[in-house]
Scaffold this motif. Structure first.
Motif, PDB file in Angstrom:
ATOM      1  N   PRO A 207       7.379  -1.613  -8.839  1.00 53.65           N
ATOM      2  CA  PRO A 207       7.782  -2.426  -7.750  1.00 53.65           C
ATOM      3  C   PRO A 207       8.330  -1.742  -6.425  1.00 53.65           C
ATOM      4  N   ALA A 208       8.432  -2.364  -5.387  1.00 52.36           N
ATOM      5  CA  ALA A 208       9.029  -1.723  -4.244  1.00 52.36           C
ATOM      6  C   ALA A 208      10.494  -1.394  -4.342  1.00 52.36           C
ATOM      7  N   THR A 209      11.154  -2.209  -5.138  1.00 55.04           N
ATOM      8  CA  THR A 209      12.647  -1.572  -5.582  1.00 55.04           C
ATOM      9  C   THR A 209      12.721  -0.109  -6.174  1.00 55.04           C
ATOM     10  N   MET A 210      11.878   0.264  -6.859  1.00 51.62           N
ATOM     11  CA  MET A 210      11.679   1.615  -7.308  1.00 51.62           C
ATOM     12  C   MET A 210      11.638   2.486  -6.191  1.00 51.62           C
ATOM     13  N   ILE A 211      10.619   2.329  -5.276  1.00 53.95           N
ATOM     14  CA  ILE A 211      10.290   3.089  -4.171  1.00 53.95           C
ATOM     15  C   ILE A 211      11.527   3.101  -3.354  1.00 53.95           C
ATOM     16  N   GLU A 212      12.277   2.139  -3.111  1.00 56.21           N
ATOM     17  CA  GLU A 212      13.428   1.828  -2.325  1.00 56.21           C
ATOM     18  C   GLU A 212      14.568   3.118  -3.119  1.00 56.21           C
ATOM     19  N   THR A 213      14.588   3.349  -4.365  1.00 57.77           N
ATOM     20  CA  THR A 213      15.488   3.975  -5.085  1.00 57.77           C
ATOM     21  C   THR A 213      14.876   5.375  -4.872  1.00 57.77           C
ATOM     22  N   ALA A 214      13.558   5.534  -5.015  1.00 53.31           N
ATOM     23  CA  ALA A 214      13.188   7.019  -4.630  1.00 53.31           C
ATOM     24  C   ALA A 214      13.642   7.288  -3.314  1.00 53.31           C
ATOM     25  N   LEU A 215      13.376   6.386  -2.419  1.00 56.34           N
ATOM     26  CA  LEU A 215      13.661   6.876  -0.799  1.00 56.34           C
ATOM     27  C   LEU A 215      15.117   7.188  -0.758  1.00 56.34           C
TER      28      LEU A 215
ATOM     29  N   GLN B 201      13.139  11.190  -1.514  1.00 62.10           N
ATOM     30  CA  GLN B 201      11.576  11.159  -1.740  1.00 62.10           C
ATOM     31  C   GLN B 201      10.747  10.438  -0.625  1.00 62.10           C
ATOM     32  N   ARG B 202       9.755  11.006   0.052  1.00 64.90           N
ATOM     33  CA  ARG B 202       9.240  10.375   1.292  1.00 64.90           C
ATOM     34  C   ARG B 202       7.839   9.985   1.072  1.00 64.90           C
ATOM     35  N   ASP B 203       7.154  10.852   0.116  1.00 64.53           N
ATOM     36  CA  ASP B 203       5.525  10.534   0.201  1.00 64.53           C
ATOM     37  C   ASP B 203       5.467   9.754  -1.288  1.00 64.53           C
ATOM     38  N   PHE B 204       4.556   8.867  -1.215  1.00 65.12           N
ATOM     39  CA  PHE B 204       4.150   7.891  -2.196  1.00 65.12           C
ATOM     40  C   PHE B 204       2.825   7.743  -2.421  1.00 65.12           C
ATOM     41  N   GLY B 205       2.090   7.822  -3.473  1.00 65.13           N
ATOM     42  CA  GLY B 205       0.644   7.502  -3.560  1.00 65.13           C
ATOM     43  C   GLY B 205       0.286   6.345  -4.291  1.00 65.13           C
ATOM     44  N   GLU B 206      -0.591   5.660  -3.776  1.00 67.16           N
ATOM     45  CA  GLU B 206      -0.820   4.400  -4.483  1.00 67.16           C
ATOM     46  C   GLU B 206      -2.425   4.328  -4.622  1.00 67.16           C
ATOM     47  N   ASN B 207      -2.911   3.639  -5.531  1.00 68.58           N
ATOM     48  CA  ASN B 207      -4.280   3.475  -6.158  1.00 68.58           C
ATOM     49  C   ASN B 207      -4.751   2.262  -5.941  1.00 68.58           C
ATOM     50  N   TYR B 208      -4.107   1.238  -5.919  1.00 73.26           N
ATOM     51  CA  TYR B 208      -4.603  -0.337  -5.948  1.00 73.26           C
ATOM     52  C   TYR B 208      -4.156  -0.675  -4.725  1.00 73.26           C
ATOM     53  N   LEU B 209      -5.214  -1.043  -3.814  1.00 80.46           N
ATOM     54  CA  LEU B 209      -5.041  -1.419  -2.469  1.00 80.46           C
ATOM     55  C   LEU B 209      -4.025  -2.569  -2.216  1.00 80.46           C
ATOM     56  N   GLN B 210      -4.383  -3.726  -2.862  1.00 77.86           N
ATOM     57  CA  GLN B 210      -3.578  -4.797  -2.609  1.00 77.86           C
ATOM     58  C   GLN B 210      -2.045  -4.699  -2.953  1.00 77.86           C
ATOM     59  N   ASP B 211      -1.863  -4.264  -4.126  1.00 84.21           N
ATOM     60  CA  ASP B 211      -0.421  -3.847  -4.538  1.00 84.21           C
ATOM     61  C   ASP B 211      -0.178  -3.009  -3.582  1.00 84.21           C
ATOM     62  N   ALA B 212      -0.682  -1.902  -2.971  1.00 82.45           N
ATOM     63  CA  ALA B 212      -0.200  -0.947  -2.125  1.00 82.45           C
ATOM     64  C   ALA B 212       0.186  -1.775  -0.772  1.00 82.45           C
ATOM     65  N   LEU B 213      -0.473  -2.679  -0.308  1.00 81.71           N
ATOM     66  CA  LEU B 213      -0.265  -3.348   0.898  1.00 81.71           C
ATOM     67  C   LEU B 213       0.813  -4.242   0.848  1.00 81.71           C
ATOM     68  N   ASP B 214       1.050  -5.004  -0.332  1.00 86.41           N
ATOM     69  CA  ASP B 214       2.339  -5.523  -0.683  1.00 86.41           C
ATOM     70  C   ASP B 214       3.649  -4.806  -0.440  1.00 86.41           C
ATOM     71  N   LYS B 215       3.504  -3.726  -1.052  1.00 86.35           N
ATOM     72  CA  LYS B 215       4.748  -2.818  -0.800  1.00 86.35           C
ATOM     73  C   LYS B 215       4.994  -2.420   0.458  1.00 86.35           C
ATOM     74  N   ILE B 216       3.885  -1.893   1.037  1.00 88.53           N
ATOM     75  CA  ILE B 216       3.820  -1.341   2.428  1.00 88.53           C
ATOM     76  C   ILE B 216       4.614  -2.562   3.233  1.00 88.53           C
ATOM     77  N   ASP B 217       4.170  -3.734   3.202  1.00 85.58           N
ATOM     78  CA  ASP B 217       4.723  -4.902   4.048  1.00 85.58           C
ATOM     79  C   ASP B 217       6.435  -4.808   3.623  1.00 85.58           C
ATOM     80  N   ALA B 218       6.490  -4.954   2.273  1.00 81.37           N
ATOM     81  CA  ALA B 218       7.992  -5.125   1.818  1.00 81.37           C
ATOM     82  C   ALA B 218       8.968  -4.173   2.542  1.00 81.37           C
ATOM     83  N   LEU B 219       8.051  -2.728   2.619  1.00 81.98           N
ATOM     84  CA  LEU B 219       9.176  -1.598   2.977  1.00 81.98           C
ATOM     85  C   LEU B 219       8.994  -1.350   4.460  1.00 81.98           C
ATOM     86  N   ALA B 220       8.509  -2.079   5.127  1.00 78.95           N
ATOM     87  CA  ALA B 220       7.916  -1.887   6.690  1.00 78.95           C
ATOM     88  C   ALA B 220       9.190  -1.316   7.208  1.00 78.95           C
ATOM     89  N   ASP B 221      10.327  -1.920   7.026  1.00 83.09           N
ATOM     90  CA  ASP B 221      11.692  -1.426   7.847  1.00 83.09           C
ATOM     91  C   ASP B 221      12.505  -0.404   7.051  1.00 83.09           C
TER      92      ASP B 221
END
Length: 237
Positions: A46-54, A58-78
């Motif tokens: 989830p995006a919340t775990m990426i927020e914790t890593a940020l 941590q700056r660089d994040f890797g994604e394999n599944y496009l739709q899942d990634a796009l949802d997180k990119i949108d959630a973390l746009a700001d």
């Protein structure tokens, strides 16, 4: 044994452990830790775990599944600082437009058609998309990637495209739990890249090494290591 729930995972502590491992491996092989970029593989998390890593640096994040990634990119746009997004999975033609528009890196390009589409679909107001050619270093039928002898021709064609920047090579070798055996395919990839550089290609990236073989990859010159489970825990199947 049941998987640990996401809510119980201390992402910051796990990140610190992985960074310590990278630093120790770098020191053991006479490398500077700051020449190795950790790409945290956050697929299915989830995006919340990426927020914790940020928040833990941590700056660089890797994604394999496009739709899942796009949802997180949108959630973390700001988010501040902004994540640097790497697409590390196989790329089909129907994914290229969104990858070109939303990612800074694509690590698994193995066909000129895909590279051309990424170049054509990269928005004009964005810097060229950084890409790596995926090399099937062990000639495994189950894995994507270009055969080693075909890398120079593909690299020459990709290097002419305006919307992408060919940065280097990527591989996922056959599994081994022996350190010296792990080193061999990474050494072959390093040699392929050295040959390309000698031919005049400006390459600076070796994307290789994951949770189970990160030390061997660093020993052989990895500039980007892709680690998921050790940071975020086991993924749901």
């Amino acid at each position: 044994m049941a998987e640990t729930p996401d809510t119980d995972i201390d992402v910051a502590a796990r990140l610190a452990t992985v960074r310590d491992q990278i630093a120790a491996a770098a020191q053991a092989h006479a490398r500077a830790p700051n020449t190795i970029t950790l790409v945290a593989i956050s697929k299915k998390k989830p995006a919340t775990m990426i927020e914790t890593a940020l928040a833990a640096g941590q700056r660089d994040f890797g994604e394999n599944y496009l739709q899942d990634a796009l949802d997180k990119i949108d959630a973390l746009a700001d988010a501040e600082p902004a994540p640097i997004w790497h697409f590390v999975g196989d790329i089909q033609s129907n994914k290229t437009r969104d990858i070109a528009a939303h990612f800074a890196w694509a690590h698994a390009v193995d066909r000129f058609k895909i590279a051309r589409r990424l170049s054509e679909q990269r928005p004009d107001d964005m810097a060229p998309l950084n890409i790596c050619i995926q090399v099937n270093i062990d000639d495994e039928d189950s894995k994507s990637g270009v055969a080693p002898p075909d890398v120079p021709e593909l690299a020459a064609r990709i290097a002419e495209l305006p919307g992408v920047c060919l940065r280097g090579l990527m591989t996922i070798p056959a599994y081994s739990d022996d350190f010296e055996a792990q080193r061999k395919p990474f050494a072959r990839l390093r040699d392929i890249q050295a040959d390309l550089v000698a031919r005049g290609f400006a390459l600076d990236t070796l994307s290789m090494g994951m949770t189970a073989d990160i030390d061997a990859a660093i020993a052989e010159g990895a500039t980007h290591v892709r680690v998921g489970t050790a940071i975020f825990g086991a993924r749901d199947t």
